[in-house]
Design a protein around this motif. Structure first.
Motif, PDB file in Angstrom:
ATOM      1  N   ILE A  83       0.808  -1.275   0.035  1.00  0.00           N
ATOM      2  CA  ILE A  83      -0.036   0.142  -0.071  1.00  0.00           C
ATOM      3  C   ILE A  83       1.066   1.055  -0.015  1.00  0.00           C
ATOM      4  CG2 ILE A  83      -1.840  -1.214   1.301  1.00  0.00           C
ATOM      5  CD1 ILE A  83      -1.255   0.143   3.648  1.00  0.00           C
ATOM      6  N   PHE A  87      -2.467   5.826  -2.302  1.00  0.00           N
ATOM      7  CA  PHE A  87      -3.370   4.779  -2.508  1.00  0.00           C
ATOM      8  C   PHE A  87      -3.363   3.841  -3.649  1.00  0.00           C
ATOM      9  CE2 PHE A  87      -6.018   8.368  -0.359  1.00  0.00           C
ATOM     10  CZ  PHE A  87      -5.468   8.450   0.825  1.00  0.00           C
ATOM     11  N   GLN A 143      -7.714   4.542   1.796  1.00  0.00           N
ATOM     12  CA  GLN A 143      -6.591   3.514   2.145  1.00  0.00           C
ATOM     13  C   GLN A 143      -7.012   2.246   2.700  1.00  0.00           C
ATOM     14  OE1 GLN A 143      -3.690   2.855   1.458  1.00  0.00           O
ATOM     15  NE2 GLN A 143      -2.248   4.599   2.378  1.00  0.00           N
ATOM     16  N   ALA A 146      -7.376   0.214  -0.415  1.00  0.00           N
ATOM     17  CA  ALA A 146      -5.755  -0.159  -0.706  1.00  0.00           C
ATOM     18  C   ALA A 146      -5.600  -1.377   0.240  1.00  0.00           C
ATOM     19  CB  ALA A 146      -5.065   0.778  -0.719  1.00  0.00           C
ATOM     20  N   ILE A 147      -5.786  -1.214   1.357  1.00  0.00           N
ATOM     21  CA  ILE A 147      -5.273  -2.390   2.322  1.00  0.00           C
ATOM     22  C   ILE A 147      -6.192  -3.680   1.905  1.00  0.00           C
ATOM     23  CG2 ILE A 147      -5.430  -3.277   4.765  1.00  0.00           C
ATOM     24  CD1 ILE A 147      -4.828  -0.539   5.561  1.00  0.00           C
ATOM     25  N   PRO A 163       1.858   4.943   4.636  1.00  0.00           N
ATOM     26  CA  PRO A 163       0.270   4.729   4.572  1.00  0.00           C
ATOM     27  C   PRO A 163      -0.394   5.939   5.138  1.00  0.00           C
ATOM     28  CG  PRO A 163       1.242   3.317   6.015  1.00  0.00           C
ATOM     29  CD  PRO A 163       2.423   3.977   5.692  1.00  0.00           C
TER      30      PRO A 163
END
Lengths: 217, 285
Positions: A83, A87, A143, A146-147, A163
């Protein structure tokens, strides 16, 4: 599991990393801290095989930078989650599609994709936002998407490059708490950051890098 | 699954760079129209020339006073020469009748005798219906006894053999040039779409897509461009062919196999140029 041994890296004739040596064990949570341009992102790129060292060796599981073949790189990347501060989501497709992409490229079945995407979205608390487009989400939520994408292939390590860099303090805390949770379930985390307050709040082994040199290796 | 993904992404890619895609498809259409016209023109030219060649005959005149026995022996000899398809004997009486029917006058009333020699009229096998083949047959005949003269349409044969090859060569070079231009335009479109889609390329690589997987949507894009462009071209060529046939040239040949081949050719052209440009530009992403 991950080992860098005496790694040197140059970009456009400038030395970015000098004699970097460290190791990350299975299930460990490690911070890399240092000012901007210190070489934190370069280390993540080396582990992700986005770049290869000019000298020294990077070992990720059974793969070594000294012997790696181009066609093996995608296979390694499927076992790593990454990540970024920005993003790196696709803004022309919704949350579900953003995450599903990471499964599609591996040739996963359609029915399998839906199940796994929903499961991972639930893990990051965004299952109700699956049809939203990234621009309709807050930075913290983006985010988390994205994780979720990074976790979908059940990586053995999550590489997090700044991040929380674009997030407000509360969202940043939420993200680190998610990373803690992931780590408790056995996934190793390597997080590059210069947010020292978070490190104080959630302490782990910390590698310090300055001007491409590891201060405490 | 992967095919559906490549197809969807290929279509998305085309939609994203609409103007470049339109330009690229138009260039394929234009190229395939020209190639289609060249192909049909060549086909018609070939058929027309074949008809002319089939009409080419050699007339072998015999010396005055050649006896019947010698004529028979000569006919046997001629029938053994390779390349001669048929032999018909034209007697001097038959020649006189022919003169009469062609000119409306009796040769005996002009000259009081028949000046025409006996002759053989030869038709040739297809592979000898050219200046070189005719020359070979002529060489085999000219030294036989009792032969006076061999007559055939030499200048016409030489003209056909000389200019037809030049016409084919010009069309071949013109085709190569326009194919190259079309490929350059497709190349440019793929380059634009690659840069327009660099985010998804980077993300696909990040999550472990193989290079083949990353490339496939762009190859699909090239195939689609080639197919759409050449389908449009095929329809235009078909329409033009029918129009010309109905208006000016009823003997014009329509060849649906060639028209179908245009689509195959255009699609392959799209695929090949996409393959080349993807290999070239993806490295920079």
């Amino acid at each position: 599991m991950i080992q860098l041994f005496n790694v040197n890296l140059y970009l456009q004739n400038k030395q970015i990393l000098r004699h970097i040596t460290f190791k990350i064990d299975k299930g460990e949570f490690v911070y890399i801290i240092g000012p901007s341009g210190a070489g934190k992102s370069s280390i993540i790129k080396l582990i992700n095989f986005a770049t290869l060292p000019d000298s020294g060796t990077v070992i990720v599981n059974q793969y070594s930078s000294a012997k790696i073949k181009n066609k093996q790189i995608p296979l390694i990347r499927r076992s790593l989650g990454v990540i970024f501060q920005d993003f790196k989501l696709l803004y022309d497709r919704n949350v579900f599609e953003n995450i599903a992409l990471a499964l599609r490229v591996t040739g996963a079945k359609k029915t399998d994709i839906s199940k796994r995407v929903l499961r991972v979205l639930t893990e990051v608390g965004l299952s109700h936002r699956r049809n939203y487009f990234p621009r309709d989400l807050s930075g913290g939520e983006q985010q988390r998407v994205a994780i979720a994408r990074a976790l979908i292939n059940e990586p053995f390590i999550l590489l997090a490059d700044e991040p929380t860099g674009n997030l407000d303090p509360q969202s940043a805390t939420e993200i680190v708490e998610i990373l803690e949770r992931i780590n408790h379930r056995g996934t190793a985390v390597l997080m590059a950051t210069h947010n020292y307050s978070l490190i104080k709040k959630y302490p782990h082994r910390t590698l310090i890098i300055e001007n491409g040199v590891m201060q405490n290796q | 699954m992967s095919i559906v993904f490549s197809l969807t992404e290929g279509i998305k890619s085309m939609a994203k760079a609409r103007l470049a895609t339109m330009l690229s498809i138009s260039s394929i259409t234009f190229t395939i129209i020209l190639i289609g016209i060249f192909a049909l023109f060549s086909l018609n030219l070939h058929s027309w020339i074949k008809q002319i060649r089939q009409k080419i005959e050699m007339e072998v005149f015999l010396k005055i006073g050649t006896e019947e026995k010698q004529i028979k022996s000569l006919q046997t000899t001629l029938s053994q020469i390779p390349g001669i398809d048929s032999i018909s004997f034209i007697s001097k009486e038959h020649a006189a009748k022919r003169f009469n029917s062609e000119f409306g006058e009796d040769v005996y009333s002009i000259l009081e005798f028949n000046p025409f020699p006996n002759s053989f009229r030869l038709t040739l096998e297809e592979r000898y219906q050219n200046s070189e083949g005719v020359k070979k047959i002529q060489d085999s005949i000219k030294n036989l006894s009792n032969i006076d003269e061999i007559v055939y349409q030499q200048p016409l044969l030489i003209t056909i053999d000389r200019y037809v090859n030049i016409v084919y060569l010009i069309m071949l070079i013109a085709s190569a040039v326009i194919i190259l231009i079309a490929m350059m335009l497709i190349n440019n479109t793929i380059r634009l779409t690659i840069y327009a889609r660099k985010d998804i390329i980077q993300i696909m690589r990040l999550v472990g897509a193989t290079e083949g997987y990353v490339k496939r949507p762009f190859i699909v894009e090239g195939i689609l461009q080639g197919f759409i462009g050449s389908l449009a071209a095929m329809l235009i060529v078909l329409y033009l062919n029918k129009l010309i046939k109905n208006l000016f040239l009823p003997q014009l040949i329509e060849n649906y196999q060639i028209l179908a081949l245009l689509i195959v050719f255009g699609t392959i052209m799209g695929m090949v140029s996409a393959y080349i440009s993807v290999g070239k530009y993806l490295r920079n992403i």
